[in-house]
Every structure is written in C-alpha cells, then in structure tokens.
Design a protein around this motif. Structure first.
Motif, PDB file in Angstrom:
ATOM      1  N   ALA A 177       0.812  -1.215   0.000  1.00 17.19           N
ATOM      2  CA  ALA A 177       0.000   0.000   0.000  1.00 17.19           C
ATOM      3  C   ALA A 177       0.848   1.268   0.000  1.00 17.19           C
ATOM      4  O   ALA A 177       0.310   2.367  -0.200  1.00 17.19           O
ATOM      5  N   ASP A 178       2.151   1.138   0.191  1.00 18.53           N
ATOM      6  CA  ASP A 178       3.043   2.296   0.194  1.00 18.53           C
ATOM      7  C   ASP A 178       3.405   2.658  -1.249  1.00 18.53           C
ATOM      8  O   ASP A 178       4.539   2.461  -1.704  1.00 18.53           O
ATOM      9  N   ILE A 179       2.452   3.222  -1.959  1.00 19.71           N
ATOM     10  CA  ILE A 179       2.625   3.510  -3.387  1.00 19.71           C
ATOM     11  C   ILE A 179       3.711   4.548  -3.634  1.00 19.71           C
ATOM     12  O   ILE A 179       4.416   4.498  -4.654  1.00 19.71           O
ATOM     13  N   PHE A 186      11.847   0.868  -5.943  1.00 19.00           N
ATOM     14  CA  PHE A 186      12.208  -0.546  -6.067  1.00 19.00           C
ATOM     15  C   PHE A 186      11.537  -1.280  -7.222  1.00 19.00           C
ATOM     16  O   PHE A 186      12.021  -2.350  -7.632  1.00 19.00           O
ATOM     17  N   LEU A 187      10.441  -0.766  -7.766  1.00 15.75           N
ATOM     18  CA  LEU A 187       9.738  -1.496  -8.815  1.00 15.75           C
ATOM     19  C   LEU A 187      10.307  -1.190 -10.198  1.00 15.75           C
ATOM     20  O   LEU A 187      10.355  -0.021 -10.601  1.00 15.75           O
ATOM     21  N   PRO A 188      10.727  -2.207 -10.930  1.00 18.64           N
ATOM     22  CA  PRO A 188      11.120  -1.971 -12.318  1.00 18.64           C
ATOM     23  C   PRO A 188       9.919  -1.467 -13.121  1.00 18.64           C
ATOM     24  O   PRO A 188       8.775  -1.732 -12.759  1.00 18.64           O
ATOM     25  N   TYR A 189      10.180  -0.752 -14.181  1.00 17.69           N
ATOM     26  CA  TYR A 189       9.164  -0.214 -15.082  1.00 17.69           C
ATOM     27  C   TYR A 189       8.382   0.946 -14.458  1.00 17.69           C
ATOM     28  O   TYR A 189       7.535   1.538 -15.116  1.00 17.69           O
ATOM     29  N   CYS A 190       8.640   1.271 -13.190  1.00 15.97           N
ATOM     30  CA  CYS A 190       7.978   2.411 -12.544  1.00 15.97           C
ATOM     31  C   CYS A 190       8.995   3.532 -12.398  1.00 15.97           C
ATOM     32  O   CYS A 190       9.997   3.379 -11.692  1.00 15.97           O
ATOM     33  N   GLN A 191       8.730   4.650 -13.049  1.00 13.35           N
ATOM     34  CA  GLN A 191       9.692   5.749 -13.059  1.00 13.35           C
ATOM     35  C   GLN A 191       9.283   6.907 -12.146  1.00 13.35           C
ATOM     36  O   GLN A 191      10.118   7.672 -11.695  1.00 13.35           O
ATOM     37  N   THR A 192       7.997   7.043 -11.862  1.00 18.83           N
ATOM     38  CA  THR A 192       7.527   7.991 -10.857  1.00 18.83           C
ATOM     39  C   THR A 192       6.321   7.391 -10.155  1.00 18.83           C
ATOM     40  O   THR A 192       5.559   6.635 -10.754  1.00 18.83           O
ATOM     41  N   SER A 193       6.137   7.733  -8.892  1.00 23.42           N
ATOM     42  CA  SER A 193       4.961   7.283  -8.134  1.00 23.42           C
ATOM     43  C   SER A 193       4.703   8.294  -7.026  1.00 23.42           C
ATOM     44  O   SER A 193       5.561   8.525  -6.176  1.00 23.42           O
ATOM     45  N   ARG A 194       3.514   8.892  -7.060  1.00 23.50           N
ATOM     46  CA  ARG A 194       3.190   9.928  -6.070  1.00 23.50           C
ATOM     47  C   ARG A 194       1.699   9.894  -5.756  1.00 23.50           C
ATOM     48  O   ARG A 194       0.860  10.068  -6.630  1.00 23.50           O
ATOM     49  N   ARG A 211      -5.771   7.947  -4.939  1.00 24.37           N
ATOM     50  CA  ARG A 211      -5.396   8.418  -6.270  1.00 24.37           C
ATOM     51  C   ARG A 211      -3.891   8.655  -6.300  1.00 24.37           C
ATOM     52  O   ARG A 211      -3.312   9.142  -5.332  1.00 24.37           O
ATOM     53  N   ALA A 212      -3.274   8.304  -7.422  1.00 24.97           N
ATOM     54  CA  ALA A 212      -1.824   8.449  -7.522  1.00 24.97           C
ATOM     55  C   ALA A 212      -1.420   8.736  -8.956  1.00 24.97           C
ATOM     56  O   ALA A 212      -2.065   8.257  -9.907  1.00 24.97           O
ATOM     57  N   ASP A 213      -0.363   9.518  -9.109  1.00 23.57           N
ATOM     58  CA  ASP A 213       0.231   9.780 -10.417  1.00 23.57           C
ATOM     59  C   ASP A 213       1.405   8.826 -10.608  1.00 23.57           C
ATOM     60  O   ASP A 213       2.309   8.773  -9.756  1.00 23.57           O
ATOM     61  N   LEU A 214       1.384   8.083 -11.703  1.00 22.89           N
ATOM     62  CA  LEU A 214       2.406   7.077 -11.968  1.00 22.89           C
ATOM     63  C   LEU A 214       2.934   7.214 -13.385  1.00 22.89           C
ATOM     64  O   LEU A 214       2.205   7.612 -14.297  1.00 22.89           O
ATOM     65  N   THR A 215       4.191   6.874 -13.550  1.00 27.08           N
ATOM     66  CA  THR A 215       4.778   6.765 -14.876  1.00 27.08           C
ATOM     67  C   THR A 215       5.371   5.376 -14.998  1.00 27.08           C
ATOM     68  O   THR A 215       6.197   4.970 -14.172  1.00 27.08           O
ATOM     69  N   ALA A 216       4.926   4.630 -15.995  1.00 28.90           N
ATOM     70  CA  ALA A 216       5.394   3.260 -16.175  1.00 28.90           C
ATOM     71  C   ALA A 216       5.593   2.992 -17.660  1.00 28.90           C
ATOM     72  O   ALA A 216       5.052   3.693 -18.521  1.00 28.90           O
ATOM     73  N   GLY A 217       6.380   1.960 -17.926  1.00 31.63           N
ATOM     74  CA  GLY A 217       6.590   1.596 -19.317  1.00 31.63           C
ATOM     75  C   GLY A 217       7.528   0.418 -19.451  1.00 31.63           C
ATOM     76  O   GLY A 217       8.302   0.100 -18.537  1.00 31.63           O
ATOM     77  N   TRP A 218       7.414  -0.251 -20.564  1.00 28.71           N
ATOM     78  CA  TRP A 218       8.331  -1.343 -20.888  1.00 28.71           C
ATOM     79  C   TRP A 218       8.345  -1.521 -22.396  1.00 28.71           C
ATOM     80  O   TRP A 218       7.481  -1.024 -23.101  1.00 28.71           O
ATOM     81  N   GLY A 219       9.353  -2.243 -22.869  1.00 28.06           N
ATOM     82  CA  GLY A 219       9.442  -2.510 -24.301  1.00 28.06           C
ATOM     83  C   GLY A 219       9.623  -1.255 -25.134  1.00 28.06           C
ATOM     84  O   GLY A 219       9.221  -1.210 -26.292  1.00 28.06           O
ATOM     85  N   GLY A 220      10.217  -0.211 -24.544  1.00 31.58           N
ATOM     86  CA  GLY A 220      10.442   1.015 -25.293  1.00 31.58           C
ATOM     87  C   GLY A 220       9.313   2.016 -25.217  1.00 31.58           C
ATOM     88  O   GLY A 220       9.395   3.088 -25.812  1.00 31.58           O
TER      89      GLY A 220
END
Length: 244
Positions: free
Chosen positions: A61-63, A69-77, A98-107
């Motif tokens: 729950a600690d987003i 520590f999470l791969p593919y996660c570049q921001t989390s707030r 509610r949270a703002d996240l940036t994620a991605g994989w495979g380019g």
C-alpha cells in the motif's frame, strides 16, 4: 532548418466532375491501415513469503515508494487519501485513493493518474487507469468508504500507449499449519494497448514484467522486514512505521 514549400495549383477546375456509377458487384474499399483494437492482456506472478500478511500489505500500500524498487515504474506519487474514521477497523488510518504514476516497458512509456482502491480485509491494493472499472463489489467499496467514479480527465491520455491499465496486488495468509506466519502474494496486470503496433513491439518482454516486479517486491520485503528468524530488517521501523 526545414523550409516550408507552398504548392500553387497550375490549373483550376471549372466544373465538378460527375461521379462514376458503381458496379453492383463492386465492394467497398478497405484501407490496410485500419487495424482492430488489440484485446486486453493479463500478466500474473505469485510468490509465497515467510512474513505476516499485514506487514506485506503495508509495503504494497506504500505507493509512494514504488519508484524506489519497482522496475518499469519511473515515478509514483499519491495525490489523494482517505479520511481516517473510527466507523470501521480498516478506516482508522488513511489509505491512498489516487496516484500519479509513470510506467513503461518494451520502449514505451506512459504517465497517467490511477484510481486506487485499498481493501485491507481482502488484502487488495488495486490501481486503475483509463476506461477500466474495478471488479470489487460496490458493497465492499462502500464498507471502506470508497467508490469508483470511473475515468476522469486525467486518466490514460487520448493517443497514449495504454487504453486501459489495471494493476492489482493481493496478499493473504498462506493455508495450512505448516505455512503458519507465511503469506501468498499475487500480482495481476491487465492492460489494453491503444494500438496493435504497440503489442507487437512489446510482446518480447511482456511476459517478464509481472515476475520481475514480484521479485523486486520480494527483495524489498527482505530488506525492510529482515530474514525470517533473524530479527527485523534495518528499515522496518523507518519505512513501515511511517505508513501508519
């Protein structure tokens, strides 16, 4: 530096050409660029860990810490929280909604706002973006003072990589006397690309996403909660205590 060129017509049409009659056997033309929307895909991974499930649930729950520590996660707030209340045991502390996240994989990379649902009694932490809706029963949401308002103006953006994205962590006590003090952790990622081209390009790495994320969580649990039988981890009091 690019140069803008203006094309000047050399001949003006004085009349509109007559439409040519279609043959009754002629079929409508279809462009080869019109591709069907790719179906939703689901990735899963699971591990059994030698820690009490409530301690693991706090970590999940600690987003705000996902980016560390999470791969593919570049921001989390986390941007919104529940209001603590004494009306129910699960509402005595605040949970992210509610949270703002940036994620991605495979380019590919996508920044989006997620609707977050924390249901401690079921061990669920779910983040939803885009046009997806939670499958948690409405009655359960109400018991925890939550509701799914649906996609907002800041969900997965139009023209983005993902049409929808649902990430659900579930943790529960492991069954059986021999598993006393152990917990089962499961991660499910359900996503739908906005364009089939994205799916083709990312297919080589998609199956690795969930297992890699779970292994990263396992390492975080070991670092914070410590090795079983060897006392608490060095960061447990600082990180888990700060959640409460």
């Amino acid at each position: 530096m690019s140069t803008t060129r203006t094309l000047t017509p050399t001949r003006r049409l004085l009349s509109t050409p007559r439409p040519q009659p279609q043959s009754k056997h002629q079929h409508p033309r279809r462009t080869f660029l019109t591709l069907p929307s790719p179906p939703p895909q689901t990735l899963t991974a699971a591990r059994r860990l030698p820690y009490p499930y409530l301690h693991l649930y706090d970590l999940i729950a600690d987003i705000d810490s996902y980016v560390t520590f999470l791969p593919y996660c570049q921001t989390s707030r986390v941007t919104h929280w529940t209001t603590p209340s004494s009306s129910s045991p699960s509402a005595t502390r605040r949970w992210p909604t509610r949270a703002d996240l940036t994620a991605g994989w495979g380019g590919f990379q996508e920044t989006y706002t997620s609707r977050v649902f924390c249901i401690p009694s079921l061990g669920i932490v779910e983040a939803i973006s885009g046009d997806a809706r939670t499958l948690i029963p409405i009655s359960t949401l109400r018991e925890h003072g939550l509701s799914d308002t649906g996609p907002g103006t800041r969900g997965v953006s139009d023209g983005g990589v993902f049409k929808s994205l649902v990430t659900r962590w579930t943790v529960s006590p492991a069954g059986g006397e021999e598993a006393s003090g152990w917990s089962d952790v499961r991660l499910s990622i359900k996503y739908q690309f906005a364009n089939p081209v994205y799916m083709a390009v990312s297919s080589a790495v998609a199956d690795k996403v969930a297992p890699v994320m779970v292994e990263a969580f396992v390492e975080r649990a070991r670092r914070i909660l410590g090795e079983p039988g060897k006392g608490e981890g060095e960061e447990k009091k600082k990180d888990v205590g700060a959640l409460r």
